[in-house]
Design an enzyme around this catalytic site. Structure first.
Site, mmCIF file in Angstrom:
data_model
loop_
_atom_site.group_PDB
_atom_site.id
_atom_site.type_symbol
_atom_site.label_atom_id
_atom_site.label_comp_id
_atom_site.label_asym_id
_atom_site.label_seq_id
_atom_site.Cartn_x
_atom_site.Cartn_y
_atom_site.Cartn_z
ATOM 1 N N HIS A 57 26.350 13.992 41.786
ATOM 2 C CA HIS A 57 26.181 14.176 40.343
ATOM 3 C C HIS A 57 24.817 13.741 39.817
ATOM 4 C CE1 HIS A 57 26.883 9.840 40.094
ATOM 5 N NE2 HIS A 57 26.366 9.887 38.890
HETATM 6 C C1 UD1 Z 1 25.474 9.761 33.393
HETATM 7 C C2 UD1 Z 1 24.505 8.608 33.640
HETATM 8 C C3 UD1 Z 1 24.503 8.252 35.116
HETATM 9 C C4 UD1 Z 1 25.890 7.986 35.620
HETATM 10 C C5 UD1 Z 1 26.820 9.142 35.275
HETATM 11 C C6 UD1 Z 1 28.236 8.778 35.634
HETATM 12 C C7 UD1 Z 1 22.550 8.546 32.135
HETATM 13 C C8 UD1 Z 1 21.107 8.819 32.004
HETATM 14 N N1 UD1 Z 1 23.144 8.974 33.260
HETATM 15 O O1 UD1 Z 1 24.986 10.884 34.094
HETATM 16 O O2 UD1 Z 1 23.731 7.081 35.308
HETATM 17 O O3 UD1 Z 1 25.843 7.824 37.019
HETATM 18 O O4 UD1 Z 1 26.767 9.400 33.864
HETATM 19 O O5 UD1 Z 1 29.019 9.903 35.794
HETATM 20 O O6 UD1 Z 1 23.134 7.964 31.255
HETATM 21 N N2 UD1 Z 1 28.629 17.069 30.898
HETATM 22 C C9 UD1 Z 1 29.817 17.770 30.728
HETATM 23 N N3 UD1 Z 1 30.880 17.089 30.207
HETATM 24 C C10 UD1 Z 1 30.832 15.786 29.842
HETATM 25 C C11 UD1 Z 1 29.629 15.097 30.014
HETATM 26 C C12 UD1 Z 1 28.547 15.755 30.540
HETATM 27 O O7 UD1 Z 1 29.911 18.954 31.042
HETATM 28 O O8 UD1 Z 1 31.864 15.233 29.384
HETATM 29 C C13 UD1 Z 1 27.473 17.803 31.476
HETATM 30 C C14 UD1 Z 1 26.538 18.341 30.406
HETATM 31 O O9 UD1 Z 1 26.020 19.552 30.876
HETATM 32 C C15 UD1 Z 1 25.443 17.294 30.375
HETATM 33 C C16 UD1 Z 1 25.385 16.850 31.849
HETATM 34 O O10 UD1 Z 1 26.741 16.890 32.288
HETATM 35 O O11 UD1 Z 1 24.217 17.795 29.932
HETATM 36 C C17 UD1 Z 1 24.825 15.457 32.043
HETATM 37 O O12 UD1 Z 1 25.580 14.494 31.287
HETATM 38 P P1 UD1 Z 1 24.945 13.068 30.913
HETATM 39 O O13 UD1 Z 1 25.960 12.241 30.253
HETATM 40 O O14 UD1 Z 1 23.660 13.277 30.186
HETATM 41 O O15 UD1 Z 1 24.542 12.470 32.300
HETATM 42 P P2 UD1 Z 1 25.386 12.336 33.649
HETATM 43 O O16 UD1 Z 1 24.758 13.228 34.654
HETATM 44 O O17 UD1 Z 1 26.829 12.466 33.385
HETATM 45 N N1 UDP Z 2 35.369 8.572 39.959
HETATM 46 C C1 UDP Z 2 36.582 9.117 39.544
HETATM 47 N N2 UDP Z 2 36.787 10.453 39.709
HETATM 48 C C2 UDP Z 2 35.855 11.273 40.288
HETATM 49 C C3 UDP Z 2 34.622 10.693 40.714
HETATM 50 C C4 UDP Z 2 34.414 9.342 40.522
HETATM 51 O O1 UDP Z 2 37.444 8.407 39.033
HETATM 52 O O2 UDP Z 2 36.121 12.489 40.402
HETATM 53 C C5 UDP Z 2 35.142 7.131 39.760
HETATM 54 C C6 UDP Z 2 34.802 6.379 41.024
HETATM 55 O O3 UDP Z 2 35.999 5.984 41.694
HETATM 56 C C7 UDP Z 2 33.993 5.214 40.505
HETATM 57 C C8 UDP Z 2 33.263 5.805 39.313
HETATM 58 O O4 UDP Z 2 33.998 6.980 38.947
HETATM 59 O O5 UDP Z 2 34.840 4.167 40.053
HETATM 60 C C9 UDP Z 2 31.866 6.176 39.696
HETATM 61 O O6 UDP Z 2 31.301 6.929 38.678
HETATM 62 P P1 UDP Z 2 30.137 7.988 38.907
HETATM 63 O O7 UDP Z 2 30.098 8.408 40.313
HETATM 64 O O8 UDP Z 2 30.329 9.048 37.873
HETATM 65 O O9 UDP Z 2 28.841 7.190 38.472
HETATM 66 P P2 UDP Z 2 27.928 6.023 39.084
HETATM 67 O O10 UDP Z 2 28.789 4.986 39.661
HETATM 68 O O11 UDP Z 2 27.004 6.658 40.074
HETATM 69 O O12 UDP Z 2 27.159 5.586 37.896
#
Ligand code: UD1
Ligand code: UDP
Length: 386
Positions: free
Chosen positions: A222
């Site tokens: 991701h």
């Molecule tokens: C964010 C965090 C990252 C974390 C991750 C956990 C930042 C900069 N990044 O990344 O550190 O590891 O969350 O999962 O804060 N989107 C959807 N549905 C949602 C949310 C997002 O479709 O509910 C899509 C949208 O296209 C959006 C993209 O995901 O533009 C990125 O979402 P965003 O919250 O900006 O960053 P993450 O990649 O989720």
């Molecule tokens: N996780 C979850 N469902 C998924 C993927 C991840 O519940 O489909 C949980 C995972 O077990 C962990 C957390 O989400 O507790 C990690 O989040 P993510 O990978 O989105 O972000 P990061 O830890 O890299 O910030």
């Protein structure tokens, strides 16, 4: 002990999971001392990235949802700061707890510290030493706006000391005289608490998915470096597809919507090939209890997630990390995690090595005793003792 009002700020999936450890500890041990206000920025809004965790982890509904949603870093962070400021002014909490390193963490730290509310950073001190990562900037700025900093690992604690935080300073603590602690990891608290429950509540999940215990690989992708750079994403997925076929092993991939969007818009034919493969199961993000079951029962994990990398260790599985560096350096030193970046050769070599055997690996307890949340709450209360 005075009664305090603690504002807990979440926004992205892993923060909701982390906040559940604190919320649970308040409900079980600190109801007399702490009133929790839960604020959700709305950074994650899809049911599978947000609501599912509130239901499953039994966290109360957020008192405020700012509904910020997706946007570029500047706009998203600015909207969060604006919304958080309004809540802070109306609610006047005694302190603001922020988790991890997302844009929600950054917005909470900036909004609260500028209005002089003490910031408490849980998961402080983590560093990748790569400032091109948005998360690295978020961590540094949040740490340096905080009054209490809770580092989950020795290396995180040492990073703070190297940045000038003094381990032996005395109260009263403030943003100019912050206190750093080594606490253990609240995600480990959660894994211990929910592991058995996952087996009980989701006992049909693996059957429904048609996977055999210890005979599938779990993969998540991701992070922006992998989803937005199409060459990297393609290299990773083509290599994983080839490996699953040559080893005849199922690959389960609960993919973040961000990854699906990139695949559908920029690598559509590869996406169709993956969906058609007998061995590849691309599924929507799963709930936390389902994720625990996948982690507990897989053969190994391939991921770019920080949380999943750590959980692989909690559940005694090796992980291959699709990054150049990691904040969880103890796992690499211990050889339970290997960094392969997005290099097809490295990914293939490590995958084949770990498929063959990993029985010699050991999984020491780097992450505390499963009671980090209680420790953190006791220390927060001491901040307000007269
Ligand atoms: C964010 C965090 C990252 C974390 C991750 C956990 C930042 C900069 N990044 O990344 O550190 O590891 O969350 O999962 O804060 N989107 C959807 N549905 C949602 C949310 C997002 O479709 O509910 C899509 C949208 O296209 C959006 C993209 O995901 O533009 C990125 O979402 P965003 O919250 O900006 O960053 P993450 O990649 O989720
Ligand atoms: N996780 C979850 N469902 C998924 C993927 C991840 O519940 O489909 C949980 C995972 O077990 C962990 C957390 O989400 O507790 C990690 O989040 P993510 O990978 O989105 O972000 P990061 O830890 O890299 O910030």
């Amino acid at each position: 002990m005075p009664h305090i009002k603690l504002l807990s700020l979440v926004g992205a999936r892993p923060q909701i999971i982390k906040a559940s450890a604190i919320s649970r500890a308040i409900r079980t041990s600190f109801t007399e001392d702490i009133t929790e206000i839960l604020v959700h920025t709305g950074q994650h809004y899809d049911k599978e990235l947000s609501d599912v965790f509130f239901d499953e982890l039994e966290i109360p509904e957020p008192d405020f949802n700012l509904g910020v949603g997706s946007a570029g870093h500047g706009k998203q962070t600015a909207m969060m700061i604006t919304g958080i400021e309004e809540v802070l002014i109306s609610e006047k909490p005694d302190c603001v707890v922020v988790y991890g390193d997302t844009n929600s963490t950054l917005a909470g730290s900036l909004a609260a510290s500028k209005l002089h509310f003490p910031v408490i950073h849980i998961e402080a001190g983590l560093r990748s030493f790569n400032k091109t990562m948005p998360e690295e900037l978020n961590r540094i700025i949040s740490d340096h706006s905080s009054t209490l900093l809770f580092a989950p690992t020795n290396s995180a604690f040492k990073n703070l000391v190297h940045e000038g935080f003094r381990p032996e300073n005395s109260p009263p603590y403030s943003i100019d005289n912050p206190k750093i602690y080594l606490t253990g990891d609240i995600m480990y608290d959660n894994s211990l608490f929910f592991a058995e429950l996952a087996e009980k509540k989701k006992n049909k999940f693996l059957d429904r998915l048609s996977v055999d215990r210890n005979n599938f690989v779990l993969a998540t992708i991701h992070r922006d470096i992998n989803t937005d750079d199409i060459t990297r994403l393609q290299n990773i997925l083509v290599t994983l597809k080839n490996l699953s076929e040559s080893c005849n092993i199922t690959l389960v991939m609960p993919l973040h919507p961000r990854t699906i969007i990139s695949l559908k818009t920029k690598l559509n034919s590869l996406y169709n090939e993956l969906c058609d493969s007998r061995l590849i199961k691309i599924i929507p993000p799963v709930s936390y209890l389902e994720m625990i079951l996948l982690e507990k029962n897989c053969k190994m994990i391939v991921t770019d997630s920080g949380g999943v990398q750590k959980e692989s260790h909690f559940f005694r599985k090796p992980s291959i990390v699709l990054r150049k560096e990691t904040e969880w350096i103890e796992l690499v030193n211990n050889r339970t995690s290997v960094l392969v970046d997005a290099d097809p050769d490295l990914l293939r070599d490590e995958f084949l090595r770990l498929m063959d055997s990993h029985s010699e690996l050991e999984y020491p307890g780097f992450y505390g005793d499963g009671k980090a949340a209680e420790f953190i709450l006791k220390e927060i209360l001491l901040l307000f003792e007269k």
